[in-house]
Design a protein around this motif. Structure first.
Motif, mmCIF file in Angstrom:
data_model
loop_
_atom_site.group_PDB
_atom_site.id
_atom_site.type_symbol
_atom_site.label_atom_id
_atom_site.label_comp_id
_atom_site.label_asym_id
_atom_site.label_seq_id
_atom_site.Cartn_x
_atom_site.Cartn_y
_atom_site.Cartn_z
ATOM 1 N N ASP A 237 0.824 -1.217 0.000
ATOM 2 C CA ASP A 237 0.000 0.000 0.000
ATOM 3 C C ASP A 237 0.851 1.256 0.000
ATOM 4 O O ASP A 237 0.487 2.277 -0.608
ATOM 5 N N LYS A 238 2.026 1.203 0.668
ATOM 6 C CA LYS A 238 2.944 2.351 0.646
ATOM 7 C C LYS A 238 3.568 2.513 -0.736
ATOM 8 O O LYS A 238 3.721 3.645 -1.235
ATOM 9 N N ASP A 239 3.929 1.402 -1.351
ATOM 10 C CA ASP A 239 4.474 1.423 -2.707
ATOM 11 C C ASP A 239 3.457 2.045 -3.660
ATOM 12 O O ASP A 239 3.785 2.942 -4.460
ATOM 13 N N ILE A 240 2.207 1.620 -3.570
ATOM 14 C CA ILE A 240 1.171 2.120 -4.461
ATOM 15 C C ILE A 240 0.921 3.606 -4.233
ATOM 16 O O ILE A 240 0.766 4.383 -5.187
ATOM 17 N N SER B 108 5.119 4.048 -14.940
ATOM 18 C CA SER B 108 5.195 3.965 -13.469
ATOM 19 C C SER B 108 4.074 3.097 -12.920
ATOM 20 O O SER B 108 4.283 2.264 -12.034
ATOM 21 N N LEU B 109 2.872 3.289 -13.454
ATOM 22 C CA LEU B 109 1.718 2.529 -12.971
ATOM 23 C C LEU B 109 1.827 1.052 -13.336
ATOM 24 O O LEU B 109 1.500 0.177 -12.522
ATOM 25 N N LEU B 110 2.283 0.754 -14.553
ATOM 26 C CA LEU B 110 2.401 -0.645 -14.958
ATOM 27 C C LEU B 110 3.463 -1.371 -14.146
ATOM 28 O O LEU B 110 3.292 -2.547 -13.791
ATOM 29 N N ALA B 111 4.554 -0.677 -13.836
ATOM 30 C CA ALA B 111 5.588 -1.296 -13.000
ATOM 31 C C ALA B 111 5.046 -1.611 -11.611
ATOM 32 O O ALA B 111 5.308 -2.683 -11.048
ATOM 33 N N ASN C 112 2.567 -5.384 -7.493
ATOM 34 C CA ASN C 112 1.579 -5.419 -6.417
ATOM 35 C C ASN C 112 0.229 -6.033 -6.753
ATOM 36 O O ASN C 112 -0.593 -6.214 -5.842
ATOM 37 N N ALA C 113 -0.046 -6.377 -7.995
ATOM 38 C CA ALA C 113 -1.373 -6.903 -8.342
ATOM 39 C C ALA C 113 -1.712 -8.155 -7.547
ATOM 40 O O ALA C 113 -2.876 -8.391 -7.206
ATOM 41 N N ARG C 114 -0.697 -8.953 -7.216
ATOM 42 C CA ARG C 114 -0.956 -10.204 -6.492
ATOM 43 C C ARG C 114 -1.362 -9.989 -5.038
ATOM 44 O O ARG C 114 -1.752 -10.940 -4.351
ATOM 45 N N PHE C 115 -1.276 -8.753 -4.552
ATOM 46 C CA PHE C 115 -1.609 -8.475 -3.150
ATOM 47 C C PHE C 115 -3.036 -7.930 -2.996
ATOM 48 O O PHE C 115 -3.361 -7.332 -1.971
ATOM 49 N N ALA D 58 -6.069 -0.421 -2.098
ATOM 50 C CA ALA D 58 -4.866 0.137 -2.721
ATOM 51 C C ALA D 58 -4.669 -0.414 -4.133
ATOM 52 O O ALA D 58 -4.384 0.339 -5.076
ATOM 53 N N VAL D 59 -4.822 -1.731 -4.295
ATOM 54 C CA VAL D 59 -4.622 -2.328 -5.619
ATOM 55 C C VAL D 59 -5.716 -1.869 -6.585
ATOM 56 O O VAL D 59 -5.456 -1.605 -7.759
#
Length: 405
Positions: free
Chosen positions: A50-53, A75-78, A83-86, A93-94
């Motif tokens: 969530d902090k990364d996002i 930036s968003l795709l990276a 993080n999509a798996r979380f 957040a995801v």
């Protein structure tokens, strides 16, 4: 139905320099390198998803406002790969990450990605929430918005109506009210394009919402009253419009400006030699492009403007102007001038104090496959995509005096 800023639910990184003790605090705009360093530091510390996002969304917002759409999307795709798996642990957040990617894709004319990311948003929120959680319904409403942005207006209305029915059965009055308001908003915007066809549907949707008696629906009924004025203003001549606006209650200090009249952005076939398709919130109608050749991919690069304006206490717009623009945007004549003209004649409710607005408009066209080839080209029918950036700050004024790179 205007698009929200990417960073609506995140906080920016700390400024690169702190004020000296005893001095006045001056708010300054963080530069893209500041946001990038904040994200890099987060990743180096293996911060939580969530902090990364949050850090990524702040960076992407800055890149978007600077007009570097490809960088924002990268930036968003990276972040999505990381993080999509979380989604089960961090569904909100995801979901926000997928939603932001959908918005950027729309401004780039990537219709397939815009649509698939809207679906991913719903899937992400469902991964960690119960089916009857209000936040699941909110993301499903956003999916209805994606239907509308892609021109699937019937599908959009069906989506909203279905949500309203399910929310009613579950006793989620606020969700029901929001879904019903979306139906009324969609039909009101479509009535700007074809009043004869859509005005009656808009009126029925507005009146049905206003007639409800549940206290929880009151905020949505206020918004429906606003739509009623918008609908009436579409066919009201100048002097009558003045009297109509005068009937609307004056907005107190601190209250948001209430839009009562917004003419269509009148793009014509003379703009770039073709017709237009746009977000329904812009009010511009689509025209046929049959037989028109596809357009080169680079034809829409750097075609964006920020329109800043002041809303006076009398509800009229003053000083509507292009505060920033892309490198390849022709600011005099063409689509940019027509956008400013449409914004400048809007009417808002009278208010206790002036307020300010700033909106991003991107002139783009969807990327489509060329028949008999794997190559991509632009659809001959352009579209205008809008995002609400919020008012300019004193710190951003200097950079807005010249085109962004």
């Amino acid at each position: 139905m205007a698009t929200a800023p990417l960073t609506a639910q995140v906080s920016p990184p700390p400024p690169s320099a702190q004020p000296a003790p005893g001095r006045d605090i001056v708010v300054i705009g963080s530069r893209i390198p500041d946001y990038q360093r904040h994200l890099d530091a987060c990743l180096a510390e293996h911060c939580a998803p969530d902090k990364d996002i949050a850090a990524t969304l702040a960076l992407a917002q800055a890149q978007f406002e600077a007009g570097t759409y490809d960088a924002a999307r990268s930036s968003l795709l990276a972040a999505r790969r990381r993080n999509a798996r979380f989604a089960k642990q961090y569904p909100v957040a995801v979901a926000n990450l997928h939603h932001a990617n959908s918005l950027i894709a729309g401004h780039l004319g990537l219709a397939d990605s815009e649509w698939s990311s809207a679906l991913d948003t719903v899937s992400a929120i469902k991964a960690g929430m119960a089916e009857d959680d209000p936040r699941v319904f909110l993301e499903q409403i956003e999916l209805g918005d994606a239907y509308a942005r892609s021109g699937r207006f019937k599908g959009s209305e069906t989506q909203y109506a279905g949500i309203a029915r399910r929310a009613h059965k579950l006793g989620l009055a606020e969700i029901e009210g929001l879904a019903l308001l979306r139906v009324a908003t969609l039909n009101t915007r479509l009535a700007e394009q074809n009043h004869a066809v859509f005005a009656s549907s808009a009126r029925r949707a507005i009146d049905a919402l206003i007639a409800r008696r549940e206290p929880a629906l009151q905020p949505y009924q206020v918004a429906a009253q606003q739509l009623s004025f918008l609908l009436a203003a579409q066919t009201t001549p100048g002097p009558e419009l003045d009297r109509l606006v005068a009937q609307y209650p004056r907005q107190p200090a601190g209250a948001p400006a209430r839009l009562l009249y917004a003419p269509a952005v009148a793009l014509t076939a003379s703009v770039q030699g073709s017709s237009n398709r746009s977000d329904p919130s812009l009010g511009a109608g689509a025209m046929s492009s049959a037989g028109m050749p596809l357009v080169g991919i680079g034809s829409y690069v750097g075609q964006w403007i920020d329109v800043a304006f002041t809303i006076g206490t009398n509800g009229r717009i003053s000083d509507a102007h292009i505060s920033r623009h892309g490198d390849h945007t022709k600011v005099e004549g063409g689509w940019a001038e027509q956008v400013v003209r449409a914004v400048s004649v809007r009417r808002y409710a009278t208010q206790a104090q002036p307020s300010y607005g700033r909106e991003r408009y991107t002139f783009t066209a969807n990327l489509v496959a060329v028949t008999g080839s794997r190559l991509l080209a632009r659809d001959p029918t352009p579209r205008l995509v809008r995002a609400d950036l919020g008012p300019e700050t004193a710190a951003s004024t200097a950079s807005n005096l010249k085109p962004a790179s």
